[in-house]
Design an enzyme around this catalytic site. Structure first.
Site, PDB file in Angstrom:
ATOM      1  N   ASP A 127      41.729  29.985  50.152  1.00  0.00           N
ATOM      2  CA  ASP A 127      42.432  31.070  49.470  1.00  0.00           C
ATOM      3  C   ASP A 127      43.217  31.852  50.512  1.00  0.00           C
ATOM      4  O   ASP A 127      42.675  32.244  51.535  1.00  0.00           O
ATOM      5  CB  ASP A 127      41.395  31.971  48.777  1.00  0.00           C
ATOM      6  CG  ASP A 127      42.034  33.148  48.069  1.00  0.00           C
ATOM      7  OD1 ASP A 127      42.883  32.905  47.190  1.00  0.00           O
ATOM      8  OD2 ASP A 127      41.687  34.295  48.382  1.00  0.00           O
ATOM      9  N   GLU A 210      46.083  27.083  47.880  1.00  0.00           N
ATOM     10  CA  GLU A 210      46.896  27.570  46.778  1.00  0.00           C
ATOM     11  C   GLU A 210      48.374  27.451  47.112  1.00  0.00           C
ATOM     12  O   GLU A 210      48.785  27.642  48.246  1.00  0.00           O
ATOM     13  CB  GLU A 210      46.551  29.023  46.490  1.00  0.00           C
ATOM     14  CG  GLU A 210      46.740  29.920  47.686  1.00  0.00           C
ATOM     15  CD  GLU A 210      46.626  31.382  47.300  1.00  0.00           C
ATOM     16  OE1 GLU A 210      45.755  32.053  47.853  1.00  0.00           O
ATOM     17  OE2 GLU A 210      47.391  31.816  46.442  1.00  0.00           O
ATOM     18  N   CYS A 262      35.874  32.528  36.417  1.00  0.00           N
ATOM     19  CA  CYS A 262      34.539  32.430  36.996  1.00  0.00           C
ATOM     20  C   CYS A 262      34.285  30.986  37.406  1.00  0.00           C
ATOM     21  O   CYS A 262      34.457  30.069  36.620  1.00  0.00           O
ATOM     22  CB  CYS A 262      33.478  32.875  35.983  1.00  0.00           C
ATOM     23  SG  CYS A 262      31.788  32.612  36.559  1.00  0.00           S
ATOM     24  N   ASP A 290      37.191  36.629  46.808  1.00  0.00           N
ATOM     25  CA  ASP A 290      37.977  35.582  47.460  1.00  0.00           C
ATOM     26  C   ASP A 290      37.210  34.262  47.546  1.00  0.00           C
ATOM     27  O   ASP A 290      37.797  33.189  47.492  1.00  0.00           O
ATOM     28  CB  ASP A 290      38.400  36.027  48.870  1.00  0.00           C
ATOM     29  CG  ASP A 290      39.351  37.209  48.831  1.00  0.00           C
ATOM     30  OD1 ASP A 290      40.008  37.398  47.786  1.00  0.00           O
ATOM     31  OD2 ASP A 290      39.428  37.948  49.835  1.00  0.00           O
TER      32      ASP A 290
HETATM   33 ZN   LIG Z   1      30.718  33.156  34.588  1.00  0.00          ZN
END
Ligand SMILES: [Zn+2]
Length: 346
Positions: A127, A210, A262, A290
């Site tokens: 990241d 990314e 998530c 992060d």
């Molecule tokens: Zn979750």
């Protein structure tokens, strides 16, 4: 200058003019090529007939022989290739007055490992940080470089230049001091990026990172954006070309939503930039913002490579790397450890 090198320059000018003409044909507005005076001209290229490289006793030193110029002692930053392997040699003068010889060499790229041979422990998600420079899916965060004293020095030299009479000998000396201070900043950043990117492609088989554009639009403020963008896009370029050199898959992924999603259950929760912890209302999973993003980036990268994401991959594996300086600093790491790690910037 040899006739040969002069020809190279002429053909470069013709090439540049052709490119400009193409642009105009496509309706783009272009300027004209500018005449460079003798003092401004700063690079000249030699094709293989025009030069010769001699190695002296296996050290960092050698000589470069150029037709019409003769022998020039050089200090090599890495192993000198044999003359027959060098496609082009380019002589370049920096604004500091220092000369560099660059050799263009073709190399074989090693094969990248097949998907069935890749261990999940050899895959990493990266990241690009807001607070740190990078944060990996193994929870290693590398801080941004501190360049305050280098920038102070640059400002001091620039001020001294402003006080000097333009065009005088002092002015020329001071102009070189300004250029040196600027080069110091550039070299420090480059060195940092080289070491970090080399470490990543050497230590892992898959590096998922990314893609830049989306994230910078979403999260970075416009003022700081351009500078940081340039630094990051160069870092990504380094990762990609080094991936080819070391046989590592480097995958750019769309980072949209990676901070919201998530990693355990996939439910998206928006959080403002200052909320540094991901806390999932759906499954209760809690971890650093992060780190959660880096794990999502890794998953997306593996998907893009059509690699199976095994269960339990999201459990952090301990940081085991070839570079001891990194291993000792799992968790938060100051940028200066990267600089001090001392791996060659290859
Ligand atoms: Zn979750």
């Amino acid at each position: 200058m040899s006739a040969h090198a002069a020809q190279q320059t002429v053909s470069q000018i013709q090439k540049d003019q052709k490119v400009l003409k193409e642009h105009r044909k496509n309706g783009r507005k272009t300027g004209r090529l500018k005449w460079q005076g003798a003092g401004e001209f700063r690079s000249v290229a030699y094709q293989s007939e025009g030069f010769n490289v001699n190695h002296t006793t296996g050290h960092d030193f050698g000589t470069l022989t150029l037709s019409k110029i003769g022998e020039i002692p050089i200090r090599a930053h890495r192993d000198l290739p044999n003359t027959e392997n060098i496609k082009r040699a380019i002589l370049k003068k920096e604004r500091t007055g220092a000369w560099f010889a660059c050799f263009v060499v073709e190399v074989e790229s090693p094969a990248k490992p097949d998907s069935e041979d890749i261990d999940s422990a050899d895959c990493i998600g990266v990241d690009l940080g807001v607070l740190s420079y990078i944060h990996t899916s193994e929870d290693l965060s590398v801080e941004c470089l501190h360049l305050e004293s280098e920038y102070d020095q640059y400002v001091r030299e620039q001020r001294a230049l402003d006080r000097t009479e333009h065009g005088s000998e002092n002015w020329e000396n001071q102009r070189q001091n300004v250029a040196r201070a600027k080069r110091q900043i550039r070299w420090k950043v480059l060195d940092f990026q080289h070491k970090l990117s080399t470490w990543l492609v050497k230590a892992y088989d898959v590096v998922a990172v990314e893609d830049l554009d989306v994230k910078s639009m979403l999260e970075t403020s416009q003022s700081a954006k351009n500078k940081q963008d340039a630094a990051w896009s160069r870092f990504l370029d380094m990762l990609e070309y080094k991936g080819e050199l070391h046989g590592t898959h480097v995958v750019r992924v769309d980072a949209r939503g990676t901070t919201k999603e998530c990693n355990q259950c996939g439910v998206e929760t928006s959080k403002p930039l200052w909320v540094r912890e991901h806390s999932c209302p759906a499954c209760g999973h809690t971890e650093d913002r992060d780190l959660n993003a880096a794990k999502n980036i890794l998953d997306r990268g593996l998907n893009k490579l059509s690699l199976q994401v095994g269960p339990g991959r999201s459990e952090s594996t301990p940081v085991q790397t070839v570079l001891p300086a990194f291993a000792h600093h799992s968790g938060r790491m100051d940028a200066k450890h990267v600089v001090e790690a001392g791996s060659p910037a290859a």
